[in-house]
Design a protein around this motif. Structure first.
Motif, PDB file in Angstrom:
ATOM      1  N   LYS A  97       0.835  -1.207   0.000  1.00  0.00           N
ATOM      2  CA  LYS A  97       0.000   0.000   0.000  1.00  0.00           C
ATOM      3  C   LYS A  97       0.872   1.260   0.000  1.00  0.00           C
ATOM      4  N   LEU A  98       1.934   1.194   0.789  1.00  0.00           N
ATOM      5  CA  LEU A  98       2.846   2.347   0.866  1.00  0.00           C
ATOM      6  C   LEU A  98       3.478   2.628  -0.490  1.00  0.00           C
ATOM      7  N   ILE A  99       3.907   1.536  -1.171  1.00  0.00           N
ATOM      8  CA  ILE A  99       4.564   1.692  -2.483  1.00  0.00           C
ATOM      9  C   ILE A  99       3.565   2.265  -3.485  1.00  0.00           C
ATOM     10  N   VAL A 100       2.373   1.694  -3.517  1.00  0.00           N
ATOM     11  CA  VAL A 100       1.396   2.137  -4.519  1.00  0.00           C
ATOM     12  C   VAL A 100       0.997   3.588  -4.265  1.00  0.00           C
ATOM     13  N   GLU A 101       0.764   3.935  -3.001  1.00  0.00           N
ATOM     14  CA  GLU A 101       0.228   5.268  -2.736  1.00  0.00           C
ATOM     15  C   GLU A 101       1.302   6.334  -2.701  1.00  0.00           C
ATOM     16  N   ASN A 102       2.453   6.035  -2.093  1.00  0.00           N
ATOM     17  CA  ASN A 102       3.488   7.072  -1.947  1.00  0.00           C
ATOM     18  C   ASN A 102       4.405   7.153  -3.168  1.00  0.00           C
ATOM     19  N   HIS A 103       4.836   5.986  -3.701  1.00  0.00           N
ATOM     20  CA  HIS A 103       5.798   6.030  -4.804  1.00  0.00           C
ATOM     21  C   HIS A 103       5.109   6.119  -6.160  1.00  0.00           C
ATOM     22  N   LEU A 104       4.027   5.360  -6.313  1.00  0.00           N
ATOM     23  CA  LEU A 104       3.374   5.304  -7.621  1.00  0.00           C
ATOM     24  C   LEU A 104       2.215   6.291  -7.732  1.00  0.00           C
ATOM     25  N   CYS A 105       1.884   6.934  -6.607  1.00  0.00           N
ATOM     26  CA  CYS A 105       0.790   7.908  -6.569  1.00  0.00           C
ATOM     27  C   CYS A 105      -0.529   7.293  -7.016  1.00  0.00           C
ATOM     28  N   GLY A 106      -0.730   6.018  -6.664  1.00  0.00           N
ATOM     29  CA  GLY A 106      -1.972   5.343  -7.033  1.00  0.00           C
ATOM     30  C   GLY A 106      -2.751   4.972  -5.791  1.00  0.00           C
ATOM     31  N   GLN A 107      -3.575   3.920  -5.941  1.00  0.00           N
ATOM     32  CA  GLN A 107      -4.385   3.455  -4.807  1.00  0.00           C
ATOM     33  C   GLN A 107      -4.388   1.939  -4.784  1.00  0.00           C
ATOM     34  N   LEU A 108      -4.439   1.359  -3.594  1.00  0.00           N
ATOM     35  CA  LEU A 108      -4.570  -0.089  -3.455  1.00  0.00           C
ATOM     36  C   LEU A 108      -5.815  -0.343  -2.619  1.00  0.00           C
ATOM     37  N   THR A 109      -6.769  -1.043  -3.214  1.00  0.00           N
ATOM     38  CA  THR A 109      -8.025  -1.275  -2.490  1.00  0.00           C
ATOM     39  C   THR A 109      -8.329  -2.768  -2.443  1.00  0.00           C
ATOM     40  N   PHE A 110      -9.273  -3.123  -1.582  1.00  0.00           N
ATOM     41  CA  PHE A 110      -9.627  -4.529  -1.386  1.00  0.00           C
ATOM     42  C   PHE A 110     -11.149  -4.660  -1.312  1.00  0.00           C
ATOM     43  N   GLN A 111     -11.672  -5.805  -1.801  1.00  0.00           N
ATOM     44  CA  GLN A 111     -13.064  -6.150  -1.534  1.00  0.00           C
ATOM     45  C   GLN A 111     -13.237  -7.663  -1.674  1.00  0.00           C
ATOM     46  N   ASN A 112     -14.189  -8.181  -0.929  1.00  0.00           N
ATOM     47  CA  ASN A 112     -14.560  -9.594  -1.095  1.00  0.00           C
ATOM     48  C   ASN A 112     -15.488  -9.706  -2.302  1.00  0.00           C
ATOM     49  N   ILE A 113     -15.362 -10.827  -3.056  1.00  0.00           N
ATOM     50  CA  ILE A 113     -16.162 -10.976  -4.288  1.00  0.00           C
ATOM     51  C   ILE A 113     -16.782 -12.382  -4.364  1.00  0.00           C
ATOM     52  N   HIS A 114     -17.753 -12.505  -5.263  1.00  0.00           N
ATOM     53  CA  HIS A 114     -18.255 -13.836  -5.652  1.00  0.00           C
ATOM     54  C   HIS A 114     -17.338 -14.347  -6.746  1.00  0.00           C
ATOM     55  N   ALA A 115     -16.660 -15.443  -6.478  1.00  0.00           N
ATOM     56  CA  ALA A 115     -15.649 -15.924  -7.444  1.00  0.00           C
ATOM     57  C   ALA A 115     -16.151 -17.158  -8.175  1.00  0.00           C
ATOM     58  N   GLY A 116     -17.387 -17.146  -8.590  1.00  0.00           N
ATOM     59  CA  GLY A 116     -17.914 -18.328  -9.289  1.00  0.00           C
ATOM     60  C   GLY A 116     -19.089 -18.898  -8.509  1.00  0.00           C
ATOM     61  N   GLU A 117     -19.581 -20.049  -8.950  1.00  0.00           N
ATOM     62  CA  GLU A 117     -20.764 -20.638  -8.329  1.00  0.00           C
ATOM     63  C   GLU A 117     -20.464 -21.065  -6.902  1.00  0.00           C
ATOM     64  N   ASN A 118     -21.206 -20.487  -5.957  1.00  0.00           N
ATOM     65  CA  ASN A 118     -21.041 -20.817  -4.530  1.00  0.00           C
ATOM     66  C   ASN A 118     -19.602 -20.669  -4.053  1.00  0.00           C
TER      67      ASN A 118
END
Lengths: 625, 130
Positions: free
Chosen positions: A579-600
């Motif tokens: 997160k530090l690398i993405v936000e401070n060095h690359l000036c981007g964002q790192l995010t997370f979420q839980n997903i449905h990854a297929g049937e059940n």
């Protein structure tokens, strides 16, 4: 100018006397402190008085508010209580500034009259008034200022008369102590005779050259009765002198409209040991320059020379001339900018650590207390970065060992079976050629693994264009053996895009996120363990079907040292560093979420958002080779 | 001691300052003061009043004639001086972006000057012999 005499009559001994006075002459003022420590006739009381005297001596350059507060906040004052007078007579202005709390009598004898000056009830340390009053009182030529402690228990008016006031201060004090000094308490009398001198008259500027103004005496019949003869000052039209500007590399900071400008100026000037008065004047001046100029004020420092550069008009320059005089004002003929230049007494090397820290603090724009915290955070992040790198290296060494194990087995098997194959071979030359090429291919593969890992740890100094797809493929290559072993499928989807960024840092982040997904799937019962890396617009999505992250720990996953792995399997700094690398060095964002990854099936998705200026061209990807 | 209570002013805008200056100037002329004394009185009053406008928003200003002296008392109830008092009188120091020459000049012109300030307000008493 003042002359003074202080006389103490202790209750028992000087060592146990709680009454004290301090008079210190400085270049611009006289500091006067009179105190009466609660109690008398005890060595401890005497020690407290001595401690306060020392405190005053150590802080004699500070303003009286600061001195008063230092004494009030000391533990000894809180324990014993002190009646206290702290005052300063400025040498340029006939004015006494003071704070007085307690039963100390302050009187001024002027033109055959005694005038009582104000004080406040209370006691420093024990019964401090809620609001501390600061007083100022104008002094006149030949004023006699008397400050006595409560041990002088008779009204001084009864003791001294107009005739005795003409005598020497020492004789006067002796008379006061003989007739009014208490036998049951310590007594102190401080007498100060004030004499108005030329230094009390307004001096427009001590730094001004004598020829900068023309004095015109003005008289009229109306003014004959007035003692002060006014003069008119006609400033001459003098062109400012030329000066060479310090170079851009010596720029210390640029000040524009910000609330901390005053603190920044004061921090620098006190670091360079500028006198208090000049410090205050420059603060005032620079704030006005910032307000009136559009381009801000630039401050340079190099080799004992301080330069303050501003672009302005002649009217503002005239204000500077009035406050500072000609000596420090210049104009750069090349670009027309105005410069205030000072030669400092203190020589500071640009590499001096404290100077570098001051520069960093001012450039970032932090007050001193916040800067200390910033330094601690910076140190912690550097330590974490180092630990993360070591952890990555540890993992890489494990990966190298893992990737080499099979090829080394292959080499060993081929070498061991060569003897038998030669005996059975019809064409030995052909056999040896095949043996050589196969082994060389294996060795080449092992060598490439080393190169891949070496490139991985190289730090990119500058942004470069590279193919995102290729970068992801390289990370996949490093992990392919482990994925096969754990029966995990890794797919890369989406259209390739060329981006302008730091390739090795992005690959570090990808490696960490994909490794985390792999670790989540390793112990899973899912027969179709699957990781997808998707390139979509200016994002990279890393999805797995490893069950997702429980909701109650979602908020903590980016915290340093937080891990759900068992001891020895994870350090807990991978996601924090990513997160530090993405936000401070690359000036981007790192995010997370839980997903449905297929049937059940549940899974986790981490998304790297690149900044808008990173992606270059979807239709024309460049390769890294 | 003869005291004549002359006038009370509320100072909270520029026009109040002009009223004050006109009143002082007129009063001084009535007392047959010299041009110089009159000018000094105007400067003292305008300096006090403009400082009220700049820093305190509003204040009450009293003019009293005590024997042959004009006593100017100004009391305001804001936050007091924002910088150490002894720095406020140094030439060239200003927290309002001005030259910082007014307070020192005013003190020199007064025959007597007393000030008391804390974080709840400031009271100034200037005395000028007519």
């Amino acid at each position: 100018m003042i002359s003074y005499d202080s006389l103490v009559k202790p209750y028992s001994s000087f060592e146990g006397c709680g009454d004290f006075s301090v008079v210190i002459e400085r270049s611009d003022s006289h500091l006067i402190v009179v105190g009466d420590v609660g109690g008398h006739g005890s060595y401890k009381i005497g020690q407290v008085a001595h401690f306060i005297e020392q405190l005053v001596n150590d802080n004699s350059a500070a303003d009286i508010d600061y001195i008063f507060k230092s004494i009030a906040n000391s533990q000894l004052s809180e324990k014993f209580g002190v009646m206290l007078f702290v005052g300063r007579i400025d040498k340029r202005l006939p004015l006494l500034n003071y704070i007085c709390v307690g039963d100390l009598k302050i009187k001024v004898f002027r033109q055959n009259n005694w005038i009582t000056l104000h004080s406040q009830n209370g006691m420093v340390g024990k019964h401090l008034p809620q609001k501390i009053n600061r007083f100022a009182s104008k002094l006149h030529d030949a004023d006699l200022l008397s400050i006595t402690t409560d041990g002088v228990n008779r009204n001084i008016l009864e003791v001294v008369n107009k005739q005795s006031l003409a005598s020497k201060l020492t004789d006067l004090n002796k008379r006061i102590m003989q007739q009014a000094g208490s036998k049951s308490d310590d007594s102190l009398s401080l007498l100060i005779r004030f004499k108005q001198s030329n230094s009390n008259l307004p001096i427009p500027n001590q730094l001004a050259t004598p020829h900068s103004t023309e004095l015109v005496n003005y008289r009229s019949a109306d003014l004959a009765e007035v003692s002060i003869k006014p003069v008119r000052l006609n400033p001459l039209n003098i062109e400012p002198r030329n000066i060479e500007k310090l170079k851009a590399q010596h720029l210390f900071c640029i000040l524009d409209n910000d609330t901390l400008a005053k603190d920044k100026i004061h921090s620098l000037l006190s670091f360079l040991d500028f006198p208090r008065e000049l410090d205050l004047k420059l603060q005032t001046l620079i704030l006005e320059l910032i307000y009136h100029t559009q381009t801000g004020v630039k401050i340079y420092y190099h080799n004992k020379r301080l330069q303050i550069e501003f672009a302005s008009d002649d009217a503002l320059f005239e204000s500077c001339r009035i406050i500072l005089g000609e000596k420090h004002l210049f104009k750069n003929q090349l670009d027309g900018s105005y410069i205030i230049s000072f030669l400092t007494t203190k020589q500071i090397d640009a590499k001096d650590e404290k100077f570098a820290q001051l520069k960093e603090r001012i450039q970032i724009g932090l007050p001193p207390s916040a800067y200390k915290q910033y330094q601690k955070d910076k140190q912690r992040d550097e330590t974490l970065a180092q630990q993360a790198k070591l952890a990555s290296m540890g993992e890489m060494i494990g990966s190298i060992a893992h990737q080499w194990r099979q090829p080394l087995n292959e080499l060993a098997i081929r070498i061991q079976t060569l003897k038998y194959q030669i005996k059975q071979a019809e064409d030995v030359d052909k056999l040896l050629a095949t043996f050589t090429s196969d082994n060389l291919a294996t060795i080449k593969f092992m060598s490439k693994t080393i190169d891949d890992f070496r490139n991985f740890f190289k730090v990119d100094k500058e942004k470069q264009f590279f193919s995102l797809m290729t970068a992801i493929e390289q990370v996949k290559l490093m992990l392919v053996a482990q994925f096969e072993k754990d029966n995990i499928r890794l797919d890369i989807q989406g259209e390739d895009v060329s981006i302008n960024s730091y390739q090795s840092e992005i690959q570090q982040v990808l490696l960490n996120l994909i490794s985390n997904a792999k670790d989540a799937l390793k112990h899973s019962d899912n027969p179709n363990k699957h990781i997808k890396v998707v390139i979509k617009d200016n994002k990279v999505l890393i999805q797995d079907n490893g069950g997702g992250i429980p909701q109650d720990i979602e908020a903590q996953i980016f915290e340093p040292y937080y891990t759900t792995k068992s001891h020895g399997e994870g350090t807990g700094i991978g996601l924090y560093m990513s997160k530090l690398i993405v936000e401070n060095h690359l000036c981007g964002q790192l995010t997370f979420q839980n997903i449905h990854a297929g049937e059940n099936q549940q899974g986790a998705q981490f998304t790297i958002h690149f900044p808008d200026d990173a992606p270059a061209d979807h239709n024309n990807p460049q390769t890294q080779i | 001691m003869l005291i004549m209570h002359c006038k009370q002013f509320q100072i909270n805008k520029d026009t109040d300052v002009h009223s004050l200056i006109n009143m002082v100037s007129y009063f001084a002329a009535q007392q047959n003061t010299s041009e110089v004394i009159r000018a000094e009185l105007v400067i003292i009053c305008s300096e006090i009043a403009y400082n009220v406008i700049k820093f305190a928003n509003q204040a009450q200003l009293d003019l009293q004639l005590v024997e042959n002296k004009l006593v100017i008392t100004c009391a305001e109830q804001s936050n007091g001086f924002s910088i150490p008092l002894e720095n406020a009188f140094i030439e060239g120091v200003s927290t309002a972006g001005s030259l910082g020459l007014g307070m020192g000049s005013m003190i020199r012109m007064c025959d007597d000057f007393r000030l008391c300030t804390n974080d709840q307000g400031t009271t100034i008493v200037c005395t000028k012999e007519l």
